[in-house]
Design a protein around this motif. Structure first.
Motif, PDB file in Angstrom:
ATOM      1  N   VAL B  29       0.834  -1.203   0.000  1.00  0.00           N
ATOM      2  CA  VAL B  29       0.000   0.000   0.000  1.00  0.00           C
ATOM      3  C   VAL B  29       0.872   1.258   0.000  1.00  0.00           C
ATOM      4  O   VAL B  29       0.637   2.193  -0.752  1.00  0.00           O
ATOM      5  CB  VAL B  29      -0.973   0.017   1.208  1.00  0.00           C
ATOM      6  N   LYS B  30       1.919   1.259   0.834  1.00  0.00           N
ATOM      7  CA  LYS B  30       2.742   2.468   0.974  1.00  0.00           C
ATOM      8  C   LYS B  30       3.938   2.475   0.021  1.00  0.00           C
ATOM      9  O   LYS B  30       4.696   3.454   0.004  1.00  0.00           O
ATOM     10  CB  LYS B  30       3.238   2.596   2.420  1.00  0.00           C
ATOM     11  N   GLY B  31       4.130   1.387  -0.740  1.00  0.00           N
ATOM     12  CA  GLY B  31       5.244   1.366  -1.690  1.00  0.00           C
ATOM     13  C   GLY B  31       6.617   1.380  -1.040  1.00  0.00           C
ATOM     14  O   GLY B  31       7.584   1.878  -1.615  1.00  0.00           O
ATOM     15  N   GLY B  32       6.723   0.838   0.159  1.00  0.00           N
ATOM     16  CA  GLY B  32       7.999   0.833   0.878  1.00  0.00           C
ATOM     17  C   GLY B  32       8.759  -0.466   0.695  1.00  0.00           C
ATOM     18  O   GLY B  32       8.461  -1.252  -0.221  1.00  0.00           O
ATOM     19  N   ASP B  33       9.728  -0.679   1.562  1.00  0.00           N
ATOM     20  CA  ASP B  33      10.561  -1.873   1.500  1.00  0.00           C
ATOM     21  C   ASP B  33      10.684  -2.409   2.922  1.00  0.00           C
ATOM     22  O   ASP B  33      11.495  -1.923   3.713  1.00  0.00           O
ATOM     23  CB  ASP B  33      11.938  -1.496   0.931  1.00  0.00           C
ATOM     24  N   ALA B  34       9.841  -3.382   3.256  1.00  0.00           N
ATOM     25  CA  ALA B  34       9.770  -3.873   4.630  1.00  0.00           C
ATOM     26  C   ALA B  34       9.771  -5.393   4.646  1.00  0.00           C
ATOM     27  O   ALA B  34       9.333  -6.037   3.683  1.00  0.00           O
ATOM     28  CB  ALA B  34       8.502  -3.355   5.312  1.00  0.00           C
ATOM     29  N   GLU B  35      10.280  -5.961   5.735  1.00  0.00           N
ATOM     30  CA  GLU B  35      10.295  -7.417   5.900  1.00  0.00           C
ATOM     31  C   GLU B  35       9.834  -7.768   7.312  1.00  0.00           C
ATOM     32  O   GLU B  35      10.352  -7.226   8.292  1.00  0.00           O
ATOM     33  CB  GLU B  35      11.731  -7.953   5.693  1.00  0.00           C
ATOM     34  N   ALA B  36       8.870  -8.676   7.406  1.00  0.00           N
ATOM     35  CA  ALA B  36       8.453  -9.186   8.712  1.00  0.00           C
ATOM     36  C   ALA B  36       9.483 -10.192   9.183  1.00  0.00           C
ATOM     37  O   ALA B  36       9.871 -11.083   8.427  1.00  0.00           O
ATOM     38  CB  ALA B  36       7.087  -9.854   8.603  1.00  0.00           C
ATOM     39  N   VAL B  37       9.944 -10.054  10.417  1.00  0.00           N
ATOM     40  CA  VAL B  37      10.876 -11.029  10.997  1.00  0.00           C
ATOM     41  C   VAL B  37      10.387 -11.404  12.389  1.00  0.00           C
ATOM     42  O   VAL B  37       9.471 -10.791  12.937  1.00  0.00           O
ATOM     43  CB  VAL B  37      12.328 -10.488  11.057  1.00  0.00           C
ATOM     44  N   LEU B  38      11.003 -12.441  12.959  1.00  0.00           N
ATOM     45  CA  LEU B  38      10.618 -12.937  14.283  1.00  0.00           C
ATOM     46  C   LEU B  38      11.823 -12.899  15.211  1.00  0.00           C
ATOM     47  O   LEU B  38      12.955 -13.039  14.765  1.00  0.00           O
ATOM     48  CB  LEU B  38      10.121 -14.387  14.176  1.00  0.00           C
ATOM     49  N   LEU B  39      11.555 -12.717  16.506  1.00  0.00           N
ATOM     50  CA  LEU B  39      12.643 -12.736  17.493  1.00  0.00           C
ATOM     51  C   LEU B  39      12.740 -14.094  18.187  1.00  0.00           C
ATOM     52  O   LEU B  39      13.207 -14.175  19.318  1.00  0.00           O
ATOM     53  CB  LEU B  39      12.448 -11.621  18.527  1.00  0.00           C
ATOM     54  N   GLY B  40      12.278 -15.139  17.501  1.00  0.00           N
ATOM     55  CA  GLY B  40      12.344 -16.479  18.086  1.00  0.00           C
ATOM     56  C   GLY B  40      11.382 -17.386  17.341  1.00  0.00           C
ATOM     57  O   GLY B  40      10.660 -16.942  16.438  1.00  0.00           O
ATOM     58  N   GLU B  41      11.371 -18.655  17.718  1.00  0.00           N
ATOM     59  CA  GLU B  41      10.459 -19.599  17.073  1.00  0.00           C
ATOM     60  C   GLU B  41       9.015 -19.247  17.420  1.00  0.00           C
ATOM     61  O   GLU B  41       8.694 -19.002  18.592  1.00  0.00           O
ATOM     62  CB  GLU B  41      10.741 -21.024  17.574  1.00  0.00           C
ATOM     63  N   PRO B  42       8.118 -19.209  16.447  1.00  0.00           N
ATOM     64  CA  PRO B  42       6.709 -18.974  16.764  1.00  0.00           C
ATOM     65  C   PRO B  42       6.143 -20.126  17.598  1.00  0.00           C
ATOM     66  O   PRO B  42       6.611 -21.259  17.477  1.00  0.00           O
ATOM     67  CB  PRO B  42       6.047 -18.924  15.381  1.00  0.00           C
ATOM     68  N   ASN B  43       5.154 -19.829  18.425  1.00  0.00           N
ATOM     69  CA  ASN B  43       4.553 -20.922  19.200  1.00  0.00           C
ATOM     70  C   ASN B  43       3.677 -21.791  18.279  1.00  0.00           C
ATOM     71  O   ASN B  43       3.532 -21.515  17.090  1.00  0.00           O
ATOM     72  CB  ASN B  43       3.810 -20.380  20.434  1.00  0.00           C
ATOM     73  N   THR B  44       3.133 -22.849  18.841  1.00  0.00           N
ATOM     74  CA  THR B  44       2.433 -23.825  17.989  1.00  0.00           C
ATOM     75  C   THR B  44       1.177 -23.241  17.350  1.00  0.00           C
ATOM     76  O   THR B  44       0.803 -23.611  16.236  1.00  0.00           O
ATOM     77  CB  THR B  44       2.047 -25.083  18.795  1.00  0.00           C
ATOM     78  N   ARG B  59      11.861 -14.960   8.686  1.00  0.00           N
ATOM     79  CA  ARG B  59      13.230 -15.159   9.126  1.00  0.00           C
ATOM     80  C   ARG B  59      13.333 -14.821  10.620  1.00  0.00           C
ATOM     81  O   ARG B  59      12.703 -13.877  11.100  1.00  0.00           O
ATOM     82  CB  ARG B  59      14.094 -14.176   8.318  1.00  0.00           C
ATOM     83  N   ILE B  60      14.116 -15.594  11.353  1.00  0.00           N
ATOM     84  CA  ILE B  60      14.307 -15.332  12.781  1.00  0.00           C
ATOM     85  C   ILE B  60      15.619 -14.571  12.979  1.00  0.00           C
ATOM     86  O   ILE B  60      16.653 -14.983  12.454  1.00  0.00           O
ATOM     87  CB  ILE B  60      14.313 -16.645  13.590  1.00  0.00           C
ATOM     88  N   ILE B  61      15.565 -13.460  13.696  1.00  0.00           N
ATOM     89  CA  ILE B  61      16.776 -12.690  13.985  1.00  0.00           C
ATOM     90  C   ILE B  61      16.952 -12.626  15.497  1.00  0.00           C
ATOM     91  O   ILE B  61      15.995 -12.832  16.255  1.00  0.00           O
ATOM     92  CB  ILE B  61      16.708 -11.251  13.419  1.00  0.00           C
TER      93      ILE B  61
END
Lengths: 307, 307
Positions: B29-44, B59-61
């Motif tokens: 929508v905003k025409g940007g450059d973004a990436e969703a990342v996680l700070l650990g393993e997602p729960n079940t 990706r986990i960082i």
């Protein structure tokens, strides 16, 4: 219990007007019980606004009791708020400054911070279609806040939103922006009633850089010569103010609103060094230096400050 | 530079899904450059959501570099974020938790915190009419986040807004909420892959009261008996986890989502005392106590905690 709505200490136009706007919204639109208050005497421009829109001067308070419901506007900095602010019941924060950390709330609350020039701009957006109910004095207060914080759109903090909202309000109110802004700035420029120490503290934020603590003060004026005629006594007063306030040095920038430049006072080698390192300028032998284009502490002074 | 969007450590459904929603918004929508990342393993449950909506696992960082542009969602607590978070370039914060203080930004940024149950609810409102462009996987992620954080509207944190938005999304997606929520909660209840120490830290916040530091852990489940069958080894593991994490005691609440009650483990006199003082209950001789109606750490456990 009545919710108190207030901005920062040493209230300028936005910190005087925004609480008035939000208390109106909470009372008249949301059916709540709110009172706009001030954490000190409004400055001369804010006093002009109150007079212009026939608003009673809000009550001045200097402390809040534990558990007191409050809405904080135009700041999120505990240093600019009553000492026991975290013991109050903070119910909302509306602001346009950087997050400094330090405020804490007991539960999740409404917080809205946006990188626009003025708190009133955010409130206009939050009130949304309920602006249709706003009386002229609410719109006039909003317009005053935006013209003040943007220096009539001259400040680099100005966004398209600030400008568009101010222009829409002016049109609805049938107010000519240039003439009204000139009246406001003339009021702000009348500093005859203030002592040198009061002028040094009137619009001032503490900032630490390179191991030195500074009180960074600005005086926005359409009449810089009026302030500059007092420069010797202002400089003579700086050491006492610095000592009393626990900083190393007061930096005073006299912002010439119409010519879009600042004059910085140079009482000593430290201020001379700060001026040269921060603003890529060369100070001559005089006790002032002119910084062309510099009008915003937030965007141009603080981010560049170096020792 | 790509903006990283992330929630808190030990990501649950909202902290996994909200970054995905917001990265979509910033990119598409905003025409940007973004990436969703996680700070650990997602729960079940979060892993189930990714699978259900055919989303690649972000990706986990575990760290962010100085100056890295980031958007922080679903927390404003530095303790739940990478160590050097204040050296990053924080460009926005979207959250629904109490303000804890500690995050600082270099300039004014967009901050939106609201007292609703779920970050995705705030995002839905912020995206506004641009939701018309949202693909099904964005809507499905939003729905999952809201059902998770509200425990299918059972949690007292649930607001009218959370519920209305979830119901609108479910209708557009042609998803039956009870069946879908049951699948999500079944996924969350499958804790067989986790060690006792992992369970004690899975959904946990540190909290200090009466001079004691607690790790307040909850396990939301539709199958409390599965967790309770492990209670002896969970209690035996508490002292080691407490010592390693620098707290005095782990408090574990097994939240029975469907019956809207919690079972608190009582391995010793301290936990017994906390249970009685905090929840006006009387502990018998057993090593558990049932707390009827208690399902929310934020609204019901933390605010009442006493020693």
């Amino acid at each position: 219990m009545t919710t108190l709505v207030f901005g920062h200490k040493s209230p300028d136009t936005d910190s005087t007007g925004s609480p008035i706007i939000w208390a109106w919204y909470l009372n008249e639109v949301k059916g709540g019980d709110a009172e706009a208050v001030l954490l000190g005497e409004p400055n001369t421009e804010a006093a002009f606004m109150l007079d212009k829109w026939t608003l009673p001067k809000p009550r001045i308070i200097d402390a809040v009791e534990a558990g007191q419901p409050v809405v904080i506007v135009d700041t999120n900095n505990p240093a600019e708020l009553p000492a026991a602010i975290n013991d109050a019941d903070i119910t909302a924060i509306i602001d346009h400054h950087k997050l400094v950390g330090g405020l804490e709330t007991k539960g999740p609350i409404d917080i809205r911070i946006e990188p626009v020039a003025c708190t009133a701009t955010i409130m206009y957006k939050m009130i949304g279609k309920d602006m249709a109910q706003a009386p002229a004095w609410v719109k006039g207060t909003m317009l005053s806040c935006i013209l003040s914080d943007t220096l009539e759109f001259r400040s680099p903090t100005t966004t398209q939103e600030d400008r568009a909202i101010a222009e829409a309000l002016a049109q609805e109110l049938d107010v000519a922006i240039p003439a009204y802004a000139a009246e406001m700035f003339a009021a702000k420029s009348d500093v005859s009633a203030f002592s040198d120490a009061e002028l040094l503290r009137m619009d001032s934020k503490e900032y630490e850089v390179g191991g030195k603590k500074f009180r960074v003060s600005v005086l926005e004026t359409t009449s810089p010569e009026t302030v500059l005629s007092r420069k010797d006594s202002l400089m003579a007063t700086m050491p006492a103010v610095a000592e009393e306030d626990g900083v190393d040095q007061v930096l005073l920038f006299i912002v010439d609103i119409l010519n879009e430049e600042s004059t910085m006072l140079l009482p000593n080698d430290l201020t001379r060094q700060v001026a040269e390192k921060s603003f890529a300028t060369v100070c001559g032998d005089g006790d002032t230096v002119v910084l062309p284009g510099v009008v915003s502490r937030k965007k141009q002074i603080i981010p560049n400050l170096a020792v």
